[in-house]
Motif scaffolding. Structure first.
Motif, PDB file in Angstrom:
ATOM      1  N   LYS A  23       0.808  -1.219   0.000  1.00 37.42           N
ATOM      2  CA  LYS A  23       0.000   0.000   0.000  1.00 37.42           C
ATOM      3  C   LYS A  23       0.844   1.274   0.000  1.00 37.42           C
ATOM      4  O   LYS A  23       0.649   2.172  -0.835  1.00 37.42           O
ATOM      5  N   SER A  24       1.760   1.390   0.929  1.00 32.49           N
ATOM      6  CA  SER A  24       2.562   2.613   1.055  1.00 32.49           C
ATOM      7  C   SER A  24       3.476   2.809  -0.155  1.00 32.49           C
ATOM      8  O   SER A  24       3.668   3.932  -0.628  1.00 32.49           O
ATOM      9  N   THR A  25       4.030   1.707  -0.655  1.00 36.80           N
ATOM     10  CA  THR A  25       4.920   1.795  -1.815  1.00 36.80           C
ATOM     11  C   THR A  25       4.161   2.282  -3.042  1.00 36.80           C
ATOM     12  O   THR A  25       4.628   3.160  -3.785  1.00 36.80           O
ATOM     13  N   ILE A  26       2.971   1.734  -3.257  1.00 36.81           N
ATOM     14  CA  ILE A  26       2.146   2.156  -4.393  1.00 36.81           C
ATOM     15  C   ILE A  26       1.691   3.597  -4.215  1.00 36.81           C
ATOM     16  O   ILE A  26       1.711   4.392  -5.165  1.00 36.81           O
ATOM     17  N   ALA A  27       1.298   3.960  -3.000  1.00 37.75           N
ATOM     18  CA  ALA A  27       0.859   5.334  -2.738  1.00 37.75           C
ATOM     19  C   ALA A  27       1.953   6.331  -3.095  1.00 37.75           C
ATOM     20  O   ALA A  27       1.689   7.371  -3.718  1.00 37.75           O
ATOM     21  N   SER A  28       3.178   6.029  -2.717  1.00 37.56           N
ATOM     22  CA  SER A  28       4.295   6.937  -2.987  1.00 37.56           C
ATOM     23  C   SER A  28       4.548   7.084  -4.490  1.00 37.56           C
ATOM     24  O   SER A  28       4.775   8.185  -4.992  1.00 37.56           O
ATOM     25  N   ARG A  29       4.506   5.957  -5.221  1.00 38.92           N
ATOM     26  CA  ARG A  29       4.758   6.017  -6.662  1.00 38.92           C
ATOM     27  C   ARG A  29       3.626   6.764  -7.379  1.00 38.92           C
ATOM     28  O   ARG A  29       3.879   7.557  -8.288  1.00 38.92           O
TER      29      ARG A  29
ATOM     30  N   SER B 263       4.049  10.367  -9.453  1.00 36.06           N
ATOM     31  CA  SER B 263       3.658  10.489 -10.853  1.00 36.06           C
ATOM     32  C   SER B 263       2.642  11.610 -11.046  1.00 36.06           C
ATOM     33  O   SER B 263       2.743  12.400 -11.995  1.00 36.06           O
ATOM     34  N   LEU B 264       1.664  11.689 -10.159  1.00 41.24           N
ATOM     35  CA  LEU B 264       0.669  12.754 -10.247  1.00 41.24           C
ATOM     36  C   LEU B 264       1.304  14.116 -10.029  1.00 41.24           C
ATOM     37  O   LEU B 264       1.027  15.082 -10.748  1.00 41.24           O
ATOM     38  N   HIS B 265       2.181  14.190  -9.049  1.00 42.35           N
ATOM     39  CA  HIS B 265       2.850  15.457  -8.747  1.00 42.35           C
ATOM     40  C   HIS B 265       3.703  15.922  -9.929  1.00 42.35           C
ATOM     41  O   HIS B 265       3.723  17.112 -10.262  1.00 42.35           O
ATOM     42  N   ALA B 266       4.391  14.981 -10.561  1.00 42.57           N
ATOM     43  CA  ALA B 266       5.226  15.328 -11.711  1.00 42.57           C
ATOM     44  C   ALA B 266       4.398  15.868 -12.865  1.00 42.57           C
ATOM     45  O   ALA B 266       4.912  16.610 -13.708  1.00 42.57           O
ATOM     46  N   SER B 267       3.110  15.524 -12.884  1.00 40.71           N
ATOM     47  CA  SER B 267       2.216  16.007 -13.937  1.00 40.71           C
ATOM     48  C   SER B 267       1.454  17.261 -13.520  1.00 40.71           C
ATOM     49  O   SER B 267       0.541  17.694 -14.229  1.00 40.71           O
TER      50      SER B 267
ATOM     51  N   LEU C 285       5.398  -2.869  -9.519  1.00 47.35           N
ATOM     52  CA  LEU C 285       5.021  -1.582  -8.934  1.00 47.35           C
ATOM     53  C   LEU C 285       4.522  -0.636 -10.022  1.00 47.35           C
ATOM     54  O   LEU C 285       3.526   0.072  -9.835  1.00 47.35           O
ATOM     55  N   GLU C 286       5.205  -0.618 -11.157  1.00 45.84           N
ATOM     56  CA  GLU C 286       4.791   0.264 -12.244  1.00 45.84           C
ATOM     57  C   GLU C 286       3.405  -0.113 -12.766  1.00 45.84           C
ATOM     58  O   GLU C 286       2.564   0.760 -13.021  1.00 45.84           O
ATOM     59  N   GLN C 287       3.137  -1.411 -12.891  1.00 46.59           N
ATOM     60  CA  GLN C 287       1.828  -1.845 -13.363  1.00 46.59           C
ATOM     61  C   GLN C 287       0.722  -1.460 -12.389  1.00 46.59           C
ATOM     62  O   GLN C 287      -0.335  -0.957 -12.798  1.00 46.59           O
ATOM     63  N   CYS C 288       0.959  -1.682 -11.110  1.00 45.39           N
ATOM     64  CA  CYS C 288      -0.040  -1.328 -10.092  1.00 45.39           C
ATOM     65  C   CYS C 288      -0.295   0.168 -10.079  1.00 45.39           C
ATOM     66  O   CYS C 288      -1.451   0.623 -10.022  1.00 45.39           O
ATOM     67  N   SER C 289       0.770   0.945 -10.146  1.00 45.73           N
ATOM     68  CA  SER C 289       0.638   2.398 -10.101  1.00 45.73           C
ATOM     69  C   SER C 289      -0.102   2.917 -11.326  1.00 45.73           C
ATOM     70  O   SER C 289      -0.938   3.818 -11.228  1.00 45.73           O
ATOM     71  N   GLN C 290       0.189   2.338 -12.497  1.00 50.05           N
ATOM     72  CA  GLN C 290      -0.491   2.760 -13.717  1.00 50.05           C
ATOM     73  C   GLN C 290      -1.981   2.432 -13.662  1.00 50.05           C
ATOM     74  O   GLN C 290      -2.817   3.200 -14.158  1.00 50.05           O
ATOM     75  N   GLU C 291      -2.332   1.322 -13.040  1.00 48.61           N
ATOM     76  CA  GLU C 291      -3.745   0.975 -12.892  1.00 48.61           C
ATOM     77  C   GLU C 291      -4.471   1.994 -12.013  1.00 48.61           C
ATOM     78  O   GLU C 291      -5.612   2.371 -12.295  1.00 48.61           O
TER      79      GLU C 291
ATOM     80  N   ASN D  41      -4.959  11.991 -18.836  1.00 51.09           N
ATOM     81  CA  ASN D  41      -4.175  10.769 -19.021  1.00 51.09           C
ATOM     82  C   ASN D  41      -2.726  11.020 -18.616  1.00 51.09           C
ATOM     83  O   ASN D  41      -2.073  11.924 -19.143  1.00 51.09           O
ATOM     84  N   ILE D  42      -2.230  10.245 -17.658  1.00 52.43           N
ATOM     85  CA  ILE D  42      -0.902  10.446 -17.083  1.00 52.43           C
ATOM     86  C   ILE D  42      -0.156   9.116 -17.076  1.00 52.43           C
ATOM     87  O   ILE D  42      -0.732   8.069 -16.769  1.00 52.43           O
ATOM     88  N   SER D  43       1.117   9.153 -17.387  1.00 53.65           N
ATOM     89  CA  SER D  43       1.960   7.959 -17.290  1.00 53.65           C
ATOM     90  C   SER D  43       2.709   7.972 -15.979  1.00 53.65           C
ATOM     91  O   SER D  43       3.147   9.042 -15.528  1.00 53.65           O
ATOM     92  N   VAL D  44       2.885   6.821 -15.369  1.00 52.37           N
ATOM     93  CA  VAL D  44       3.596   6.775 -14.091  1.00 52.37           C
ATOM     94  C   VAL D  44       5.095   6.895 -14.340  1.00 52.37           C
ATOM     95  O   VAL D  44       5.600   6.564 -15.411  1.00 52.37           O
ATOM     96  N   LEU D  45       5.793   7.357 -13.326  1.00 54.31           N
ATOM     97  CA  LEU D  45       7.239   7.460 -13.404  1.00 54.31           C
ATOM     98  C   LEU D  45       7.855   6.069 -13.450  1.00 54.31           C
ATOM     99  O   LEU D  45       7.375   5.157 -12.767  1.00 54.31           O
TER     100      LEU D  45
END
Length: 205
Positions: free
Chosen positions: A39-45, A49-53, A181-187, A200-204
């Motif tokens: 949970k925490s790892t996904i939340a951070s990623r 990604s959202l912040h970068a956008s 992690l990237e797949q979960c975050s993108q979902e 539409n945003i891509s994850v880091l």
């Protein structure tokens, strides 16, 4: 003074105005699951990604909140429910402020999560179940909590001495034992996009 004698003070700036200024909507991603489910790892990623956008975000992490807002609570059933209630109320304030809130909280009981859902309007609350088997979470044991719980140092530990109730109809299920992690975050980001909270945003990477 009784709460019945209090009147809600309506603010001058309302949520639609904040959405225009932010160029995105607001809502809460509620990540629930066993300790070690990611949970925490996904939340951070997701937040990075959202912040970068250019999105305005904030993570409410269960462990961090127990250092302050919920430092007076233990881990009895009643205290766990109060913990979830407090986090839900804080999340609602942040959503009203125009932020995308990412909650990382075990929140083991269905009824408590459903009570939090009722604080929000349509398309504002997104329950995301980090689905990971107990044996996988225990093998990961990133904070050494399962080992301490097995040794009797942590009573009422969720998944061992206290139950976890998976959601019946979450907006999203993440299979965190097999997905990256990237797949979960993108979902998660894709979920926000489908409900028109963000573009539409891509994850880091």
């Amino acid at each position: 003074m009784s709460a019945a004698n209090l009147v809600w003070h309506k603010g001058t700036i309302e949520r639609p105005s904040r959405a225009v200024a932010n160029q995105h909507g607001s809502g809460v991603i509620w990540l629930t699951g066993l300790s070690g489910a990611g949970k925490s790892t996904i939340a951070s990623r997701v937040e990075a990604s959202l912040h970068a956008s250019g999105c305005r975000t904030f993570v409410l992490d269960g462990d961090n909140l127990r250092h302050g807002l919920c430092s007076d609570l233990g881990f009895s059933t009643e205290d766990r429910r109060e913990n979830v209630r407090r986090v839900g109320e804080v999340a609602r304030l942040f959503v009203d402020a125009g932020l995308i809130v990412i909650v990382a909280l075990i929140s083991p009981f269905k009824s408590d999560r459903e009570r939090v859902r009722q604080l929000f309007g349509a398309n504002e609350f997104f329950e995301v179940y980090c689905d990971c088997a107990l044996d996988v979470c225990e093998a990961r044991d990133p904070k050494g909590l399962y080992k301490r719980a097995r040794a009797g140092e942590i009573p009422n530990f969720t998944g061992l001495a206290s139950p976890y109730e998976p959601p019946d109809h979450p907006e999203l299920i993440l299979k965190t034992a097999s997905a990256t992690l990237e797949q979960c975050s993108q979902e998660v980001v894709g979920l926000l996009h489908r409900y028109d909270v963000v573009p539409n945003i891509s994850v880091l990477p």
